[in-house]
Design a protein around this motif. Structure first.
Motif, PDB file in Angstrom:
ATOM      1  N   ILE A   1       6.623  -5.455   9.049  1.00 14.72           N
ATOM      2  CA  ILE A   1       6.788  -5.229   7.613  1.00 14.72           C
ATOM      3  C   ILE A   1       8.283  -5.110   7.333  1.00 14.72           C
ATOM      4  CG2 ILE A   1       4.575  -4.050   7.318  1.00 14.72           C
ATOM      5  CD1 ILE A   1       6.144  -1.407   7.272  1.00 14.72           C
ATOM      6  N   PRO A   2       8.707  -5.448   6.128  1.00 18.17           N
ATOM      7  CA  PRO A   2      10.126  -5.256   5.784  1.00 18.17           C
ATOM      8  C   PRO A   2      10.435  -3.773   5.633  1.00 18.17           C
ATOM      9  CG  PRO A   2       8.884  -6.004   3.873  1.00 18.17           C
ATOM     10  CD  PRO A   2       7.944  -6.076   5.053  1.00 18.17           C
ATOM     11  N   LEU A   3      11.458  -3.321   6.312  1.00 17.82           N
ATOM     12  CA  LEU A   3      11.821  -1.902   6.264  1.00 17.82           C
ATOM     13  C   LEU A   3      12.915  -1.665   5.234  1.00 17.82           C
ATOM     14  CD1 LEU A   3      12.005  -1.065  10.085  1.00 17.82           C
ATOM     15  CD2 LEU A   3      10.193  -0.439   8.481  1.00 17.82           C
ATOM     16  N   PRO A   4      12.800  -0.575   4.494  1.00 20.14           N
ATOM     17  CA  PRO A   4      13.904  -0.225   3.581  1.00 20.14           C
ATOM     18  C   PRO A   4      15.110   0.220   4.392  1.00 20.14           C
ATOM     19  CG  PRO A   4      12.294   1.544   3.666  1.00 20.14           C
ATOM     20  CD  PRO A   4      11.706   0.407   4.453  1.00 20.14           C
ATOM     21  N   ALA A   5      16.271   0.158   3.795  1.00 19.10           N
ATOM     22  CA  ALA A   5      17.486   0.584   4.493  1.00 19.10           C
ATOM     23  C   ALA A   5      17.397   2.050   4.891  1.00 19.10           C
ATOM     24  CB  ALA A   5      18.705   0.341   3.609  1.00 19.10           C
ATOM     25  N   ALA A   6      16.702   2.844   4.096  1.00 16.52           N
ATOM     26  CA  ALA A   6      16.490   4.267   4.372  1.00 16.52           C
ATOM     27  C   ALA A   6      15.196   4.673   3.684  1.00 16.52           C
ATOM     28  CB  ALA A   6      17.660   5.102   3.842  1.00 16.52           C
ATOM     29  N   LEU A  57      -2.508  -1.572   6.282  1.00 18.91           N
ATOM     30  CA  LEU A  57      -1.131  -2.012   6.106  1.00 18.91           C
ATOM     31  C   LEU A  57      -0.389  -1.122   5.121  1.00 18.91           C
ATOM     32  CD1 LEU A  57       1.109  -4.076   6.648  1.00 18.91           C
ATOM     33  CD2 LEU A  57       0.128  -5.497   4.824  1.00 18.91           C
ATOM     34  N   ALA A  58      -1.071  -0.713   4.050  1.00 22.51           N
ATOM     35  CA  ALA A  58      -0.404   0.134   3.054  1.00 22.51           C
ATOM     36  C   ALA A  58       0.050   1.460   3.661  1.00 22.51           C
ATOM     37  CB  ALA A  58      -1.336   0.387   1.873  1.00 22.51           C
ATOM     38  N   ALA A  85       8.891   5.912  10.096  1.00 20.87           N
ATOM     39  CA  ALA A  85       8.101   5.232  11.115  1.00 20.87           C
ATOM     40  C   ALA A  85       9.000   4.767  12.241  1.00 20.87           C
ATOM     41  CB  ALA A  85       7.389   4.035  10.486  1.00 20.87           C
ATOM     42  N   GLY A  86       8.404   4.496  13.382  1.00 21.51           N
ATOM     43  CA  GLY A  86       9.175   3.959  14.490  1.00 21.51           C
ATOM     44  C   GLY A  86       8.492   4.211  15.803  1.00 21.51           C
ATOM     45  N   PRO A  87       8.806   3.391  16.832  1.00 20.58           N
ATOM     46  CA  PRO A  87       8.153   3.536  18.126  1.00 20.58           C
ATOM     47  C   PRO A  87       8.480   4.829  18.830  1.00 20.58           C
ATOM     48  CG  PRO A  87       9.975   1.979  18.236  1.00 20.58           C
ATOM     49  CD  PRO A  87       9.771   2.293  16.797  1.00 20.58           C
ATOM     50  N   SER A  88       9.553   5.521  18.406  1.00 18.16           N
ATOM     51  CA  SER A  88       9.927   6.764  19.070  1.00 18.16           C
ATOM     52  C   SER A  88       9.200   7.968  18.507  1.00 18.16           C
ATOM     53  CB  SER A  88      11.441   6.986  18.924  1.00 18.16           C
ATOM     54  OG  SER A  88      11.791   7.092  17.553  1.00 18.16           O
TER      55      SER A  88
END
Length: 211
Positions: free
Chosen positions: A24-29, A128-129, A182-185
């Protein structure tokens, strides 16, 4: 999910199975802005049908004395029954319906809420949402189903499906967790509590108000 597919194929292709996360496109922050105080602004987006169980979120609001608000974004066969439920005293001004939005318009709405709600009752490939909401900084309150179980990390607050309105509002209102990107960490979160309610009858969807 990897394990389910591996088992279904008799573990003959284990070395050929690869999990590719949905991009998905991630926002800058993170764009979501949490509010102070104990009144929450919740958002739910998706089809309004029996399996999505939006009624669970509405009934949870009816069970709390705090004036939390819920934005329901979507359309579907359950829309008239859900609207009728929210017409009862105490809910009219707290539940707001909006038809389906474009992806970019939906992302813009995340800014004005404190948490994303995912109430699917039985089957979900991937919400997805919910992934998009987390990318924008919202914690995700979700039914503990395979389609979302391994994604949110500590930003996820699971509850046992199919219908647990008394259960799912409690961890959200008592949690000290704030918006977590969000993130894999993201560290794993504890399992959902054991279910204490019985599944509804097969032909039951929008239920009568709790007594």
């Amino acid at each position: 999910m990897h394990g389910h597919v591996d088992a279904l194929t008799g573990r003959k292709f284990t070395d050929r199975l690869t999990i590719t996360p949905w991009g998905i496109p991630l926002p800058a922050a993170p764009t979501a802005q949490s509010t102070s105080g104990r009144t929450l602004r919740l958002v739910l987006a998706g089809r309004l049908d029996c399996n999505k169980a939006t009624i669970t979120a509405i009934e949870a609001l009816a069970l709390t004395r705090r004036p939390h608000h819920l934005a329901v974004i979507g359309s579907g066969s359950e829309r008239p029954a859900l609207a009728a439920r929210t017409a009862e005293p105490g809910l009219t001004s707290r539940v707001h319906f909006t038809p389906f939005l474009s992806r970019t318009d939906l992302w813009a709405r995340f800014h004005d809420h404190d948490a994303f709600v995912f109430t699917t009752r039985e089957l979900e490939a991937l919400c997805l949402a919910a992934v998009e909401a987390q990318a924008h900084g919202l914690p995700v309150l979700h039914s503990d189903l395979p389609g979302l179980r391994d994604i949110p990390g500590l930003a996820g607050l699971p509850y046992p499906p199919p219908d647990s309105p008394r259960l799912w509002l409690t961890p959200l209102t008592t949690s000290q967790r704030t918006h977590t990107p969000a993130g894999p960490s993201a560290p794993p979160r504890p399992p959902a509590p054991a279910a204490t309610t019985s599944p509804p009858p097969p032909d039951s969807c929008t239920r009568s108000p709790p007594t």
